[in-house]
Design an enzyme around this catalytic site. Structure first.
Site, PDB file in Angstrom:
ATOM      1  N   ASP A  45     -12.364  -6.719  -1.790  1.00 49.57           N
ATOM      2  CA  ASP A  45     -13.199  -7.924  -1.645  1.00 49.57           C
ATOM      3  C   ASP A  45     -14.561  -7.525  -1.098  1.00 49.57           C
ATOM      4  O   ASP A  45     -14.792  -6.377  -0.760  1.00 49.57           O
ATOM      5  CB  ASP A  45     -12.518  -8.926  -0.693  1.00 49.57           C
ATOM      6  CG  ASP A  45     -12.277  -8.326   0.677  1.00 49.57           C
ATOM      7  OD1 ASP A  45     -11.171  -7.821   0.917  1.00 49.57           O
ATOM      8  OD2 ASP A  45     -13.211  -8.314   1.497  1.00 49.57           O
ATOM      9  N   GLU A  87       0.808  -1.224   0.000  1.00 46.00           N
ATOM     10  CA  GLU A  87       0.000   0.000   0.000  1.00 46.00           C
ATOM     11  C   GLU A  87       0.842   1.275   0.000  1.00 46.00           C
ATOM     12  O   GLU A  87       0.342   2.338  -0.327  1.00 46.00           O
ATOM     13  CB  GLU A  87      -0.946  -0.011   1.213  1.00 46.00           C
ATOM     14  CG  GLU A  87      -1.992  -1.105   1.114  1.00 46.00           C
ATOM     15  CD  GLU A  87      -2.771  -1.327   2.413  1.00 46.00           C
ATOM     16  OE1 GLU A  87      -3.872  -1.868   2.332  1.00 46.00           O
ATOM     17  OE2 GLU A  87      -2.267  -0.978   3.496  1.00 46.00           O
TER      18      GLU A  87
HETATM   19  N1  ADE Z   1      -9.199  -5.336   4.367  1.00 47.37           N
HETATM   20  C1  ADE Z   1      -9.504  -5.734   3.118  1.00 47.37           C
HETATM   21  N2  ADE Z   1     -10.562  -6.560   3.128  1.00 47.37           N
HETATM   22  C2  ADE Z   1     -10.934  -6.711   4.414  1.00 47.37           C
HETATM   23  C3  ADE Z   1     -11.942  -7.450   5.067  1.00 47.37           C
HETATM   24  N3  ADE Z   1     -12.781  -8.218   4.374  1.00 47.37           N
HETATM   25  N4  ADE Z   1     -12.033  -7.353   6.415  1.00 47.37           N
HETATM   26  C4  ADE Z   1     -11.171  -6.584   7.112  1.00 47.37           C
HETATM   27  N5  ADE Z   1     -10.191  -5.875   6.543  1.00 47.37           N
HETATM   28  C5  ADE Z   1     -10.063  -5.921   5.211  1.00 47.37           C
END
Ligand code: ADE
Length: 232
Positions: free
Chosen positions: A200, A13
């Protein structure tokens, strides 16, 4: 805002930003590498804090005490909590809270920090407005959402938990550092902003899509931050 602290949780990042910096001085404090220098002519301190709220809070306090930054921007990826917020979209924080703060056994609502005057931390409006403007300019085809980011020391990959985060807190996306950075910034009276790209959907598919889309998601936040710095 003369000096901006930029925090990412993971190397992926912050590495692109670090690579573009000039006049760099590196110092390691609390096992974190603080890269001070210039990015697009702006004074910045870029740092990878590591994952989770404790790392994020320690890092922000160092930016406040040692570097005396005028604002903190947290960039990275997050899990979407809503159907309309798609992979690679951007979420800009209006405010943020800790979804895993739980003193319900002591009579407090979920998310409320006992004996604190505030548990929901408001992002700086000037930074929110600038981020939105710059998104329209540099990533015009990407969906941009402005709303609440909920943080906790949990990777969310469960539909039930995901629904709860929306019902209980009205979250737009979830991640593991933002609210800790915000709370530390609040305690030190420093403006902050969280910018997250969706990697996600925070459900059963989260682990798989995360690795597939992380790079695209990070690419979007880098473009955005790069341009924002020229306007601050
Ligand atoms: N960072 C990226 N995706 C995530 C998720 N599903 N839960 C917590 N932190 C995250």
């Amino acid at each position: 805002m003369n000096k901006i602290g930029i925090i990412g949780a993971m190397d992926e990042e912050v590495n692109i930003l670090k690579g573009r910096m000039q006049e760099v001085t590196i110092k390691t404090i609390a096992s974190m590498e603080f890269c001070e220098g210039k990015l697009n002519g702006k004074e910045v301190v870029v740092v990878r804090c590591g994952i989770g709220k404790v790392n994020a809070a320690v890092c922000t306090q160092i930016l406040a005490d040692i570097y005396q930054v005028d604002a903190v921007i947290n960039t990275g990826v997050a899990g979407s909590l809503r159907n309309e917020i798609d992979i690679a979209d951007i979420v800009i924080s209006i405010d943020t809270l800790q979804h895993d703060m739980d003193a319900t056994g002591f009579g407090y609502e979920h998310g409320v920090i006992p004996r604190m005057d505030n548990s929901i931390f408001l992002a700086d409006l000037q930074l929110v407005t600038l981020a939105k403007e710059v998104c329209a300019e540099v990533i015009p085809t990407v969906g941009v959402h402005t709303g609440r980011i909920v943080s906790g020391d949990q990777f969310i990959s469960d539909s039930g938990k995901k629904e709860w985060l929306v019902e209980k807190f009205g979250g737009y996306c979830t991640e593991m550092e933002g609210a800790a950075i915000a709370q530390t910034a609040y305690l030190n009276q420093i403006p902050f902003l969280i910018i997250r790209a969706i990697s996600d959907k925070a459900d059963h598919s989260a682990e798989m899509t995360y690795s597939e889309f992380e790079e695209i998601a990070i690419g979007n936040t880098v473009k955005l931050l790069d341009r924002m710095l020229t306007k601050l």
